[in-house]
Design a protein around this motif. Structure first.
Motif, PDB file in Angstrom:
ATOM      1  N   MET A  46      -8.389 -17.326   4.241  1.00  0.00           N
ATOM      2  CA  MET A  46      -7.434 -16.798   3.259  1.00  0.00           C
ATOM      3  C   MET A  46      -8.154 -15.689   2.508  1.00  0.00           C
ATOM      4  SD  MET A  46      -4.373 -17.553   1.703  1.00  0.00           S
ATOM      5  CE  MET A  46      -3.934 -19.225   1.228  1.00  0.00           C
ATOM      6  N   VAL A  47      -7.627 -14.475   2.615  1.00  0.00           N
ATOM      7  CA  VAL A  47      -8.284 -13.351   1.952  1.00  0.00           C
ATOM      8  C   VAL A  47      -7.250 -12.526   1.189  1.00  0.00           C
ATOM      9  CG1 VAL A  47     -10.157 -13.169   3.649  1.00  0.00           C
ATOM     10  CG2 VAL A  47      -8.060 -11.878   3.994  1.00  0.00           C
ATOM     11  N   GLY A  48      -7.736 -11.648   0.327  1.00  0.00           N
ATOM     12  CA  GLY A  48      -6.806 -10.842  -0.445  1.00  0.00           C
ATOM     13  C   GLY A  48      -7.458  -9.606  -1.017  1.00  0.00           C
ATOM     14  N   ALA A  49      -6.628  -8.648  -1.393  1.00  0.00           N
ATOM     15  CA  ALA A  49      -7.109  -7.417  -2.015  1.00  0.00           C
ATOM     16  C   ALA A  49      -6.466  -7.287  -3.383  1.00  0.00           C
ATOM     17  CB  ALA A  49      -6.755  -6.221  -1.152  1.00  0.00           C
ATOM     18  N   PRO A  50      -7.252  -7.471  -4.443  1.00  0.00           N
ATOM     19  CA  PRO A  50      -6.667  -7.487  -5.775  1.00  0.00           C
ATOM     20  C   PRO A  50      -5.934  -6.202  -6.159  1.00  0.00           C
ATOM     21  CG  PRO A  50      -9.073  -7.638  -5.883  1.00  0.00           C
ATOM     22  CD  PRO A  50      -8.685  -7.730  -4.452  1.00  0.00           C
ATOM     23  N   ASP A  61      -2.281  -7.834  -2.062  1.00  0.00           N
ATOM     24  CA  ASP A  61      -2.062  -8.398  -0.726  1.00  0.00           C
ATOM     25  C   ASP A  61      -2.761  -9.753  -0.577  1.00  0.00           C
ATOM     26  OD1 ASP A  61      -0.818  -6.067  -0.186  1.00  0.00           O
ATOM     27  OD2 ASP A  61      -2.169  -5.393   1.392  1.00  0.00           O
ATOM     28  N   VAL A  62      -2.104 -10.659   0.145  1.00  0.00           N
ATOM     29  CA  VAL A  62      -2.754 -11.913   0.545  1.00  0.00           C
ATOM     30  C   VAL A  62      -2.496 -12.120   2.034  1.00  0.00           C
ATOM     31  CG1 VAL A  62      -3.333 -13.993  -0.752  1.00  0.00           C
ATOM     32  CG2 VAL A  62      -1.125 -12.888  -1.127  1.00  0.00           C
ATOM     33  N   LYS A 118      -3.242 -14.879   5.278  1.00  0.00           N
ATOM     34  CA  LYS A 118      -3.770 -16.157   5.770  1.00  0.00           C
ATOM     35  C   LYS A 118      -3.801 -16.074   7.288  1.00  0.00           C
ATOM     36  CE  LYS A 118      -1.694 -20.412   5.852  1.00  0.00           C
ATOM     37  NZ  LYS A 118      -1.197 -21.691   5.290  1.00  0.00           N
ATOM     38  N   HIS A 156      -8.383  -0.150   4.268  1.00  0.00           N
ATOM     39  CA  HIS A 156      -8.702  -1.434   3.621  1.00  0.00           C
ATOM     40  C   HIS A 156      -7.865  -2.584   4.195  1.00  0.00           C
ATOM     41  CE1 HIS A 156      -5.330  -0.125   1.088  1.00  0.00           C
ATOM     42  NE2 HIS A 156      -5.122  -1.408   0.888  1.00  0.00           N
ATOM     43  N   VAL A 183      -9.830  -3.828   7.027  1.00  0.00           N
ATOM     44  CA  VAL A 183     -11.000  -4.542   6.495  1.00  0.00           C
ATOM     45  C   VAL A 183     -10.587  -5.965   6.111  1.00  0.00           C
ATOM     46  CG1 VAL A 183     -12.672  -4.648   4.605  1.00  0.00           C
ATOM     47  CG2 VAL A 183     -12.132  -2.445   5.660  1.00  0.00           C
ATOM     48  N   LEU A 184      -9.411  -6.054   5.524  1.00  0.00           N
ATOM     49  CA  LEU A 184      -8.882  -7.356   5.121  1.00  0.00           C
ATOM     50  C   LEU A 184      -8.695  -8.257   6.344  1.00  0.00           C
ATOM     51  CD1 LEU A 184      -8.130  -8.290   2.295  1.00  0.00           C
ATOM     52  CD2 LEU A 184      -5.767  -7.656   2.754  1.00  0.00           C
ATOM     53  N   ASP A 201     -12.033  -9.431   7.535  1.00  0.00           N
ATOM     54  CA  ASP A 201     -12.479 -10.491   6.613  1.00  0.00           C
ATOM     55  C   ASP A 201     -11.776 -11.816   6.929  1.00  0.00           C
ATOM     56  OD1 ASP A 201     -14.185  -8.861   5.252  1.00  0.00           O
ATOM     57  OD2 ASP A 201     -12.915  -8.609   3.481  1.00  0.00           O
ATOM     58  N   LEU A 210      -6.287 -17.081  -4.633  1.00  0.00           N
ATOM     59  CA  LEU A 210      -5.617 -16.607  -3.412  1.00  0.00           C
ATOM     60  C   LEU A 210      -4.600 -17.633  -2.945  1.00  0.00           C
ATOM     61  CD1 LEU A 210      -8.516 -15.020  -1.356  1.00  0.00           C
ATOM     62  CD2 LEU A 210      -6.634 -13.857  -2.504  1.00  0.00           C
ATOM     63  N   TYR A 259      -4.166  -9.188  -9.956  1.00  0.00           N
ATOM     64  CA  TYR A 259      -3.367 -10.018  -9.065  1.00  0.00           C
ATOM     65  C   TYR A 259      -2.175 -10.594  -9.811  1.00  0.00           C
ATOM     66  CZ  TYR A 259      -4.922 -10.823  -4.331  1.00  0.00           C
ATOM     67  OH  TYR A 259      -5.151 -10.696  -3.001  1.00  0.00           O
TER      68      TYR A 259
END
Lengths: 134, 170
Positions: free
Chosen positions: A31-35, A39-40, A42, A106, A109-110, A113, B92, B156
């Motif tokens: 589970m990753v995200g870009a603040p 974006d999230v 999974k 990015h 990149v996400l 990741d 997240l 966020y």
């Protein structure tokens, strides 16, 4: 800004959307995200413990078209690879395949990741599993 | 850090907004074009540039979040491109769940989430204020790293609140 045909295709027909049981020892979840863009992503893999081959991959992404396309493409590439081969997938491969513009790098990149996170989750689980059964 | 200098301040994260405003007006008067009407061209130009810097400085420093971002940027923290490592996994998870709820458009759930996220934002703001004070006491990089983490969380949550409001207005 125009999206490439491949991005549009993955966005309109995302492959492998869904989720798998997080508790399954053969399933790795990333589970990753870009603040900055909110974006999230999974991404999950199901690994055959005997062969280390990724037999299934699923994703669910909340974000822009490029983020969805990047993770959709990642799940396509993951299936059939061994866990170690999957670690070789680079964000630049995704950028090239989808012809992502610089502002959307990015997103790739996400996705990279997310792959790494899913694999390390699977590895952490399978080590525990082995330790318990040994 | 130029923005603080132009207002005659040392770099500080907690600022008295009344004092900041007073300084801004005093400096603005000092740099007012009328006072330079008979001054040489170069000096007029200089006053104009300083005046523009002063405006940017005031606009940035009066907002705590913009102020913190300014200090971070000038302390070698890249606040643009960020990786998920900077975001705690629970957040997240929570963001993901809320997005799921938003997608299913369950109104009561969205309303509850909105309330929860507003509360979370208030908590973050409180913790930011504490960290600001800490940095002002001893300018340590570790404190700035914590502040950056809090700002990420906050962004966020701001995005989520925006989504919540979009869904509720539909």
């Amino acid at each position: 800004m125009a999206y490439s045909d491949k991005v549009v295709d993955h966005y309109n027909n995302p492959r492998n959307v869904g989720s798998m049981d997080k508790a399954d020892p053969n399933v790795g979840t990333g589970m990753v995200g870009a603040p900055e863009c909110g974006d999230v992503m999974k991404l999950q893999i199901k690994v055959n413990p005997a062969t280390h081959i990724i037999e299934d991959a699923k994703f669910k992404t909340f974000g822009c078209g490029s983020a969805i396309a990047s993770s959709s493409l990642a799940t396509e590439w993951l299936k059939g690879k061994t866990v170690d081969e999957a670690l070789d997938i680079k964000n630049t491969d995704i950028v090239n395949e989808l012809a992502l513009p610089p502002v959307k790098i990015h997103c790739s990149v996400l996705a990279e990741d997310a792959i790494k996170a899913a694999i390390s989750d699977y590895k952490a689980k399978s080590t525990v599993e082995t330790a318990v059964t040994a | 850090m130029q923005y603080f200098e132009v207002l005659g301040l040392a770099p500080r994260l907690s600022l008295d907004l009344k004092d900041l405003e007073k300084r801004f007006y005093a400096k603005s008067r000092e740099l007012h074009p009328d006072r330079f009407a008979r001054a040489p061209q170069a000096e007029q130009q200089r006053a104009l540039e300083l005046s523009s810097l002063l405006n940017d400085a005031y606009r940035t420093l009066r907002e705590p979040i913009a102020r913190a971002e300014y200090v971070l940027k000038n302390s070698g923290f890249d606040i643009g491109e960020q990786r998920s490592k900077d975001v705690p996994p629970e957040l997240l998870e929570e963001v993901f769940e809320l997005n799921m709820a938003l997608e299913e458009a369950d109104r009561p759930q969205i309303e509850a989430a909105g309330v929860r996220f507003e509360k979370l934002r208030a908590e973050i703001d409180q913790e930011l204020a504490t960290r600001f004070g800490q940095w002002d006491q001893a300018a340590e990089t570790g404190t700035l790293a914590q502040i950056r983490g809090l700002l990420n969380r906050r962004r966020y949550i701001e995005n989520l609140l925006r989504d919540v409001n979009v869904h509720l207005s539909n």
